[in-house]
Design a protein around this motif. Sequence first.
Motif, short mmCIF file in Angstrom:
data_model
loop_
_atom_site.label_atom_id
_atom_site.label_comp_id
_atom_site.label_asym_id
_atom_site.label_seq_id
_atom_site.Cartn_x
_atom_site.Cartn_y
_atom_site.Cartn_z
N ILE A 121 1.99 -0.41 -4.81
CA ILE A 121 2.98 -1.41 -6.01
C ILE A 121 2.90 -2.90 -5.72
CG2 ILE A 121 3.46 0.86 -6.41
CD1 ILE A 121 6.23 0.30 -4.55
N LYS A 122 3.30 -3.61 -6.30
CA LYS A 122 3.71 -5.37 -6.26
C LYS A 122 5.03 -5.46 -5.17
CE LYS A 122 2.10 -8.10 -9.37
NZ LYS A 122 2.24 -8.45 -10.75
N ALA A 123 4.70 -5.24 -4.40
CA ALA A 123 5.81 -6.07 -3.97
C ALA A 123 6.98 -6.59 -3.94
CB ALA A 123 4.89 -6.20 -2.17
N THR A 133 2.72 -2.94 -12.66
CA THR A 133 3.48 -2.66 -11.46
C THR A 133 2.25 -1.56 -10.03
OG1 THR A 133 5.28 -1.18 -11.75
CG2 THR A 133 5.71 -3.73 -11.76
N CYS A 134 1.70 -1.13 -10.48
CA CYS A 134 0.82 -0.41 -9.94
C CYS A 134 -0.35 -0.53 -10.12
CB CYS A 134 0.98 1.21 -10.44
SG CYS A 134 2.83 1.94 -10.83
N VAL A 181 0.74 -1.11 0.09
CA VAL A 181 0.45 -0.56 0.44
C VAL A 181 0.17 0.79 -0.43
CG1 VAL A 181 -1.56 1.26 1.43
CG2 VAL A 181 -2.16 -1.28 1.70
N VAL A 182 0.45 2.38 -1.17
CA VAL A 182 1.40 3.43 -1.07
C VAL A 182 0.80 5.08 -0.62
CG1 VAL A 182 1.87 4.83 -3.06
CG2 VAL A 182 2.67 2.95 -2.71
N VAL A 221 -3.31 -0.27 6.61
CA VAL A 221 -2.56 -1.44 5.99
C VAL A 221 -1.58 -1.59 5.72
CG1 VAL A 221 -4.25 -3.34 6.60
CG2 VAL A 221 -4.06 -2.64 3.81
N SER A 222 -0.21 -1.95 5.60
CA SER A 222 0.64 -1.94 4.68
C SER A 222 0.67 -3.00 3.06
CB SER A 222 1.66 -2.29 5.28
OG SER A 222 1.96 -4.02 6.06
#
Length: 182
Positions: free
Chosen positions: A180-182, A83-84, A18-19, A32-33
């Motif tokens: 974004i993709k982690a 990736t977003c 999460v951005v 959340v992260s």
Amino acid sequence: MATNFFDFIGGDKGIWEVVSMDTLCGQSLDNVSNIDILQSSPTEENYGVWTLKGFTSNIRYAEKLEREQLNSVQSELGRPTATCAALIPIRKTEAWWIMAQDERRKIFETKSHHTQTGLKYLPAIARKLYHCRDIGQPFDFLTWFEYAPEASNAFEDLVISLRQTEEWLYVDREIDIRLIKA
């Protein structure tokens, strides 16, 4: 057995980081992260802070020509360059739901041009709609978008355009979660 039910799990692990998480209207969700997306299974325990459930279904407001246009240019989810992402849970007012289907269609497309607006941003932005209202969830829809970083400005234009329509007058809960993709 394949399922069209999915869990969007917000917590401290998941493939999407999460951005930002902005509540635009209505009650917020706990921060959340990460978010993970899993096919729902009645035997799996959820490990997150919250879980939003939704299911895929037929396109409900598009007419045949619109559906053909969408299918001809729409990209699939999961592209390596995408990736977003954005998860935007939305709930509409009771005033929206007490209208007949043709009245909602008139606002959705004839006045707000929802499908035509979305078509302008395909195939750069892939999207999937998950329905929730029929399964007793706190939102009516979970809207999921994936795109490459270079399409970020186009995505911003898309959501700004949609939020300025008559249709959005009927939204009483909306949370904009960028990832974004982690």
